[in-house]
Design a protein around this motif. Structure first.
Motif, PDB file in Angstrom:
ATOM      1  N   SER A  90       5.178  16.645   0.485  1.00 49.25           N
ATOM      2  CA  SER A  90       3.881  15.977   0.342  1.00 49.25           C
ATOM      3  C   SER A  90       3.861  14.640   1.074  1.00 49.25           C
ATOM      4  O   SER A  90       2.878  14.308   1.744  1.00 49.25           O
ATOM      5  CB  SER A  90       3.562  15.730  -1.139  1.00 49.25           C
ATOM      6  N   ILE A  91       4.928  13.880   0.928  1.00 51.44           N
ATOM      7  CA  ILE A  91       5.005  12.587   1.616  1.00 51.44           C
ATOM      8  C   ILE A  91       4.894  12.792   3.120  1.00 51.44           C
ATOM      9  O   ILE A  91       4.128  12.097   3.801  1.00 51.44           O
ATOM     10  CB  ILE A  91       6.309  11.859   1.238  1.00 51.44           C
ATOM     11  N   PHE A  92       5.623  13.759   3.642  1.00 55.45           N
ATOM     12  CA  PHE A  92       5.581  14.031   5.074  1.00 55.45           C
ATOM     13  C   PHE A  92       4.198  14.505   5.509  1.00 55.45           C
ATOM     14  O   PHE A  92       3.630  13.994   6.484  1.00 55.45           O
ATOM     15  CB  PHE A  92       6.640  15.079   5.431  1.00 55.45           C
ATOM     16  N   LEU A  93       3.638  15.497   4.803  1.00 51.23           N
ATOM     17  CA  LEU A  93       2.341  16.061   5.201  1.00 51.23           C
ATOM     18  C   LEU A  93       1.216  15.039   5.122  1.00 51.23           C
ATOM     19  O   LEU A  93       0.363  14.973   6.013  1.00 51.23           O
ATOM     20  CB  LEU A  93       1.999  17.274   4.335  1.00 51.23           C
ATOM     21  N   LEU A  94       1.194  14.254   4.052  1.00 52.34           N
ATOM     22  CA  LEU A  94       0.101  13.298   3.898  1.00 52.34           C
ATOM     23  C   LEU A  94       0.186  12.153   4.906  1.00 52.34           C
ATOM     24  O   LEU A  94      -0.838  11.524   5.201  1.00 52.34           O
ATOM     25  CB  LEU A  94       0.068  12.769   2.465  1.00 52.34           C
ATOM     26  N   ASN A  95       1.371  11.890   5.441  1.00 53.18           N
ATOM     27  CA  ASN A  95       1.488  10.878   6.490  1.00 53.18           C
ATOM     28  C   ASN A  95       1.113  11.426   7.861  1.00 53.18           C
ATOM     29  O   ASN A  95       0.651  10.685   8.720  1.00 53.18           O
ATOM     30  CB  ASN A  95       2.906  10.300   6.537  1.00 53.18           C
ATOM     31  N   LYS A  96       1.316  12.715   8.087  1.00 56.82           N
ATOM     32  CA  LYS A  96       1.101  13.298   9.418  1.00 56.82           C
ATOM     33  C   LYS A  96      -0.265  13.967   9.587  1.00 56.82           C
ATOM     34  O   LYS A  96      -0.831  13.945  10.662  1.00 56.82           O
ATOM     35  CB  LYS A  96       2.190  14.345   9.719  1.00 56.82           C
TER      36      LYS A  96
ATOM     37  N   MET B 171       0.827  -1.204   0.000  1.00 52.41           N
ATOM     38  CA  MET B 171       0.000   0.000   0.000  1.00 52.41           C
ATOM     39  C   MET B 171       0.863   1.255   0.000  1.00 52.41           C
ATOM     40  O   MET B 171       0.480   2.254  -0.585  1.00 52.41           O
ATOM     41  CB  MET B 171      -0.917  -0.058   1.238  1.00 52.41           C
ATOM     42  N   LYS B 172       2.016   1.199   0.659  1.00 50.11           N
ATOM     43  CA  LYS B 172       2.902   2.368   0.713  1.00 50.11           C
ATOM     44  C   LYS B 172       3.410   2.730  -0.674  1.00 50.11           C
ATOM     45  O   LYS B 172       3.551   3.912  -0.993  1.00 50.11           O
ATOM     46  CB  LYS B 172       4.082   2.098   1.644  1.00 50.11           C
ATOM     47  N   ILE B 173       3.689   1.735  -1.517  1.00 48.96           N
ATOM     48  CA  ILE B 173       4.171   1.988  -2.876  1.00 48.96           C
ATOM     49  C   ILE B 173       3.084   2.683  -3.687  1.00 48.96           C
ATOM     50  O   ILE B 173       3.370   3.633  -4.434  1.00 48.96           O
ATOM     51  CB  ILE B 173       4.600   0.669  -3.564  1.00 48.96           C
ATOM     52  N   ILE B 174       1.840   2.251  -3.541  1.00 48.54           N
ATOM     53  CA  ILE B 174       0.731   2.877  -4.271  1.00 48.54           C
ATOM     54  C   ILE B 174       0.575   4.326  -3.826  1.00 48.54           C
ATOM     55  O   ILE B 174       0.385   5.220  -4.669  1.00 48.54           O
ATOM     56  CB  ILE B 174      -0.576   2.084  -4.053  1.00 48.54           C
ATOM     57  N   ASN B 175       0.660   4.581  -2.530  1.00 49.98           N
ATOM     58  CA  ASN B 175       0.575   5.955  -2.029  1.00 49.98           C
ATOM     59  C   ASN B 175       1.696   6.821  -2.600  1.00 49.98           C
ATOM     60  O   ASN B 175       1.467   7.964  -3.008  1.00 49.98           O
ATOM     61  CB  ASN B 175       0.639   5.981  -0.509  1.00 49.98           C
ATOM     62  N   LEU B 176       2.895   6.289  -2.639  1.00 52.01           N
ATOM     63  CA  LEU B 176       4.033   7.028  -3.175  1.00 52.01           C
ATOM     64  C   LEU B 176       3.848   7.324  -4.663  1.00 52.01           C
ATOM     65  O   LEU B 176       4.129   8.437  -5.116  1.00 52.01           O
ATOM     66  CB  LEU B 176       5.325   6.242  -2.938  1.00 52.01           C
ATOM     67  N   VAL B 177       3.347   6.351  -5.417  1.00 54.84           N
ATOM     68  CA  VAL B 177       3.101   6.555  -6.845  1.00 54.84           C
ATOM     69  C   VAL B 177       2.052   7.640  -7.054  1.00 54.84           C
ATOM     70  O   VAL B 177       2.191   8.495  -7.943  1.00 54.84           O
ATOM     71  CB  VAL B 177       2.682   5.222  -7.517  1.00 54.84           C
ATOM     72  N   ILE B 178       1.004   7.623  -6.246  1.00 57.13           N
ATOM     73  CA  ILE B 178      -0.046   8.649  -6.353  1.00 57.13           C
ATOM     74  C   ILE B 178       0.528  10.030  -6.062  1.00 57.13           C
ATOM     75  O   ILE B 178       0.257  10.989  -6.791  1.00 57.13           O
ATOM     76  CB  ILE B 178      -1.220   8.320  -5.398  1.00 57.13           C
ATOM     77  N   ILE B 179       1.319  10.147  -5.013  1.00 55.49           N
ATOM     78  CA  ILE B 179       1.912  11.441  -4.660  1.00 55.49           C
ATOM     79  C   ILE B 179       2.819  11.944  -5.767  1.00 55.49           C
ATOM     80  O   ILE B 179       2.733  13.110  -6.182  1.00 55.49           O
ATOM     81  CB  ILE B 179       2.670  11.331  -3.320  1.00 55.49           C
ATOM     82  N   VAL B 180       3.674  11.087  -6.287  1.00 55.78           N
ATOM     83  CA  VAL B 180       4.593  11.498  -7.365  1.00 55.78           C
ATOM     84  C   VAL B 180       3.808  11.849  -8.630  1.00 55.78           C
ATOM     85  O   VAL B 180       4.096  12.858  -9.291  1.00 55.78           O
ATOM     86  CB  VAL B 180       5.636  10.394  -7.625  1.00 55.78           C
ATOM     87  N   LEU B 181       2.806  11.048  -8.976  1.00 55.55           N
ATOM     88  CA  LEU B 181       2.011  11.307 -10.177  1.00 55.55           C
ATOM     89  C   LEU B 181       1.303  12.660 -10.105  1.00 55.55           C
ATOM     90  O   LEU B 181       1.386  13.465 -11.042  1.00 55.55           O
ATOM     91  CB  LEU B 181       0.986  10.182 -10.376  1.00 55.55           C
ATOM     92  N   PHE B 182       0.621  12.926  -9.004  1.00 53.71           N
ATOM     93  CA  PHE B 182      -0.086  14.203  -8.889  1.00 53.71           C
ATOM     94  C   PHE B 182       0.885  15.382  -8.840  1.00 53.71           C
ATOM     95  O   PHE B 182       0.591  16.449  -9.367  1.00 53.71           O
ATOM     96  CB  PHE B 182      -1.010  14.210  -7.668  1.00 53.71           C
ATOM     97  N   ASN B 183       2.048  15.204  -8.224  1.00 51.67           N
ATOM     98  CA  ASN B 183       3.036  16.283  -8.215  1.00 51.67           C
ATOM     99  C   ASN B 183       3.606  16.530  -9.609  1.00 51.67           C
ATOM    100  O   ASN B 183       3.870  17.674  -9.972  1.00 51.67           O
ATOM    101  CB  ASN B 183       4.157  15.995  -7.214  1.00 51.67           C
ATOM    102  N   PHE B 184       3.805  15.473 -10.405  1.00 51.31           N
ATOM    103  CA  PHE B 184       4.263  15.670 -11.782  1.00 51.31           C
ATOM    104  C   PHE B 184       3.214  16.402 -12.607  1.00 51.31           C
ATOM    105  O   PHE B 184       3.544  17.280 -13.407  1.00 51.31           O
ATOM    106  CB  PHE B 184       4.615  14.343 -12.447  1.00 51.31           C
ATOM    107  N   ILE B 185       1.962  16.042 -12.425  1.00 50.33           N
ATOM    108  CA  ILE B 185       0.883  16.737 -13.150  1.00 50.33           C
ATOM    109  C   ILE B 185       0.837  18.208 -12.736  1.00 50.33           C
ATOM    110  O   ILE B 185       0.742  19.097 -13.584  1.00 50.33           O
ATOM    111  CB  ILE B 185      -0.477  16.047 -12.898  1.00 50.33           C
TER     112      ILE B 185
ATOM    113  N   CYS C 250      -4.321  14.049  -3.678  1.00 50.16           N
ATOM    114  CA  CYS C 250      -3.614  12.903  -3.097  1.00 50.16           C
ATOM    115  C   CYS C 250      -4.356  12.365  -1.875  1.00 50.16           C
ATOM    116  O   CYS C 250      -4.530  11.153  -1.722  1.00 50.16           O
ATOM    117  CB  CYS C 250      -2.189  13.292  -2.702  1.00 50.16           C
ATOM    118  N   HIS C 251      -4.803  13.268  -1.009  1.00 51.16           N
ATOM    119  CA  HIS C 251      -5.499  12.869   0.219  1.00 51.16           C
ATOM    120  C   HIS C 251      -6.755  12.061  -0.099  1.00 51.16           C
ATOM    121  O   HIS C 251      -6.968  10.979   0.459  1.00 51.16           O
ATOM    122  CB  HIS C 251      -5.858  14.131   1.018  1.00 51.16           C
TER     123      HIS C 251
END
Length: 147
Positions: free
Chosen positions: A56-62, A1-15, A129-130
Protein backbone atom coordinates in the motif's frame (compact mmCIF):
# COMPACT_ATOMS: atom_id res chain seq x y z
CA UNK A 1 2.80 14.92 6.33
CA UNK A 2 4.52 11.60 5.60
CA UNK A 3 3.81 10.38 9.16
CA UNK A 4 0.10 11.21 8.78
CA UNK A 5 -0.02 9.33 5.47
CA UNK A 6 1.66 6.32 7.05
CA UNK A 7 -0.76 6.36 10.00
CA UNK A 8 -3.72 6.50 7.61
CA UNK A 9 -2.39 3.57 5.57
CA UNK A 10 -1.72 1.44 8.66
CA UNK A 11 -5.09 2.35 10.23
CA UNK A 12 -7.13 1.45 7.15
CA UNK A 13 -5.15 -1.77 6.66
CA UNK A 14 -5.80 -2.77 10.29
CA UNK A 15 -9.51 -2.11 9.83
CA UNK A 16 -9.51 -4.15 6.61
CA UNK A 17 -7.54 -6.95 8.24
CA UNK A 18 -9.98 -7.08 11.13
CA UNK A 19 -13.01 -7.19 8.83
CA UNK A 20 -11.46 -9.83 6.60
CA UNK A 21 -10.31 -11.91 9.57
CA UNK A 22 -13.73 -11.76 11.20
CA UNK A 23 -15.39 -12.82 7.99
CA UNK A 24 -13.00 -15.63 7.21
CA UNK A 25 -12.12 -17.17 10.55
CA UNK A 26 -15.13 -16.48 12.73
CA UNK A 27 -17.81 -17.28 10.20
CA UNK A 28 -16.26 -19.94 7.95
CA UNK A 29 -13.08 -21.56 9.26
CA UNK A 30 -14.01 -21.98 12.93
CA UNK A 31 -16.78 -24.38 11.88
CA UNK A 32 -14.26 -26.82 10.38
CA UNK A 33 -12.16 -28.34 13.15
CA UNK A 34 -9.59 -29.96 10.85
CA UNK A 35 -8.08 -26.61 9.86
CA UNK A 36 -5.20 -24.90 11.70
CA UNK A 37 -5.67 -23.44 15.20
CA UNK A 38 -6.51 -19.78 15.50
CA UNK A 39 -3.00 -18.69 16.57
CA UNK A 40 -1.35 -20.15 13.45
CA UNK A 41 -4.04 -18.70 11.25
CA UNK A 42 -3.65 -15.31 12.92
CA UNK A 43 0.13 -15.33 12.37
CA UNK A 44 -0.34 -16.19 8.69
CA UNK A 45 -2.99 -13.51 8.32
CA UNK A 46 -0.78 -10.96 10.06
CA UNK A 47 2.02 -11.67 7.60
CA UNK A 48 -0.39 -11.22 4.70
CA UNK A 49 -1.52 -7.84 5.98
CA UNK A 50 2.05 -6.77 6.74
CA UNK A 51 2.71 -7.38 3.03
CA UNK A 52 -0.47 -5.43 2.21
CA UNK A 53 0.77 -2.46 4.27
CA UNK A 54 4.14 -2.42 2.51
CA UNK A 55 2.52 -2.74 -0.91
CA UNK A 56 0.00 0.00 0.00
CA UNK A 57 2.79 2.42 0.87
CA UNK A 58 4.47 1.74 -2.47
CA UNK A 59 1.27 1.89 -4.56
CA UNK A 60 -0.10 5.04 -2.95
CA UNK A 61 3.21 6.84 -3.53
CA UNK A 62 3.50 5.77 -7.19
CA UNK A 63 -0.08 5.61 -8.51
CA UNK A 64 -2.40 8.59 -8.40
CA UNK A 65 -5.38 7.33 -10.44
CA UNK A 66 -8.14 5.56 -8.44
CA UNK A 67 -9.08 3.09 -11.19
CA UNK A 68 -5.50 1.84 -11.53
CA UNK A 69 -5.38 1.44 -7.72
CA UNK A 70 -8.51 -0.70 -7.86
CA UNK A 71 -7.10 -2.93 -10.61
CA UNK A 72 -3.81 -3.45 -8.76
CA UNK A 73 -5.72 -3.92 -5.48
CA UNK A 74 -7.84 -6.73 -6.91
CA UNK A 75 -4.82 -8.53 -8.35
CA UNK A 76 -2.79 -8.17 -5.16
CA UNK A 77 -5.81 -9.10 -3.02
CA UNK A 78 -6.04 -12.38 -4.91
CA UNK A 79 -2.33 -13.24 -4.94
CA UNK A 80 -1.08 -12.35 -1.42
CA UNK A 81 -3.56 -14.43 0.69
CA UNK A 82 -2.84 -17.49 -1.42
CA UNK A 83 0.93 -17.34 -1.02
CA UNK A 84 1.32 -19.03 2.42
CA UNK A 85 -0.57 -22.22 1.43
CA UNK A 86 1.29 -22.43 -1.87
CA UNK A 87 4.70 -21.86 -0.24
CA UNK A 88 3.92 -24.43 2.44
CA UNK A 89 2.74 -26.88 -0.18
CA UNK A 90 5.83 -26.42 -2.36
CA UNK A 91 8.54 -26.07 0.29
CA UNK A 92 7.56 -27.63 3.60
CA UNK A 93 5.77 -30.77 2.55
CA UNK A 94 7.23 -33.73 0.74
CA UNK A 95 7.59 -33.00 -2.90
CA UNK A 96 5.14 -35.11 -4.73
CA UNK A 97 3.80 -34.91 -8.26
CA UNK A 98 0.54 -33.44 -6.99
CA UNK A 99 2.23 -30.33 -5.48
CA UNK A 100 3.44 -29.00 -8.82
CA UNK A 101 0.11 -29.35 -10.59
CA UNK A 102 -0.72 -25.87 -11.92
CA UNK A 103 -4.48 -26.51 -11.85
CA UNK A 104 -4.31 -27.39 -8.15
CA UNK A 105 -2.23 -24.28 -7.35
CA UNK A 106 -4.64 -22.03 -9.25
CA UNK A 107 -7.53 -23.69 -7.42
CA UNK A 108 -5.86 -23.00 -4.07
CA UNK A 109 -5.31 -19.39 -5.15
CA UNK A 110 -8.96 -18.98 -6.02
CA UNK A 111 -10.28 -20.66 -2.87
CA UNK A 112 -8.12 -18.66 -0.46
CA UNK A 113 -8.89 -15.36 -2.11
CA UNK A 114 -12.62 -16.11 -2.28
CA UNK A 115 -12.79 -17.04 1.41
CA UNK A 116 -10.89 -14.01 2.71
CA UNK A 117 -12.60 -11.47 0.41
CA UNK A 118 -9.32 -9.53 0.19
CA UNK A 119 -9.95 -8.98 -3.52
CA UNK A 120 -12.81 -6.69 -2.40
CA UNK A 121 -11.47 -5.36 0.90
CA UNK A 122 -7.95 -4.46 -0.27
CA UNK A 123 -9.02 -2.25 -3.23
CA UNK A 124 -11.48 -0.55 -0.88
CA UNK A 125 -8.62 0.07 1.56
CA UNK A 126 -6.50 1.57 -1.21
CA UNK A 127 -9.33 3.86 -2.33
CA UNK A 128 -10.08 4.99 1.23
CA UNK A 129 -6.41 5.76 1.80
CA UNK A 130 -6.15 7.58 -1.54
CA UNK A 131 -9.15 9.83 -0.91
CA UNK A 132 -8.35 10.36 2.77
CA UNK A 133 -4.76 11.38 2.02
CA UNK A 134 -5.95 13.60 -0.85
CA UNK A 135 -8.51 15.26 1.43
CA UNK A 136 -5.95 15.91 4.13
CA UNK A 137 -3.55 17.40 1.57
CA UNK A 138 -6.28 19.75 0.27
CA UNK A 139 -7.21 20.85 3.78
CA UNK A 140 -3.57 21.44 4.75
CA UNK A 141 -2.94 23.45 1.57
CA UNK A 142 -6.02 25.62 2.24
CA UNK A 143 -4.87 26.20 5.82
CA UNK A 144 -1.40 27.12 4.58
CA UNK A 145 -2.87 29.66 2.13
CA UNK A 146 -4.95 31.30 4.87
CA UNK A 147 -1.90 31.84 7.06
Amino acid sequence: MKIINLVIIVLFNFIGAYLSYQWCYSIIIRKHHRLPPELYYLICYGLCYFCFILISIFLLNKIKRPMVLVIFGVLIGIIIPAMPPIVQMLVMEDTNKFAFNLDFIMGMLGITSMITLNFIIYPAILLCCHYFIGGIQKISSKLALKQ
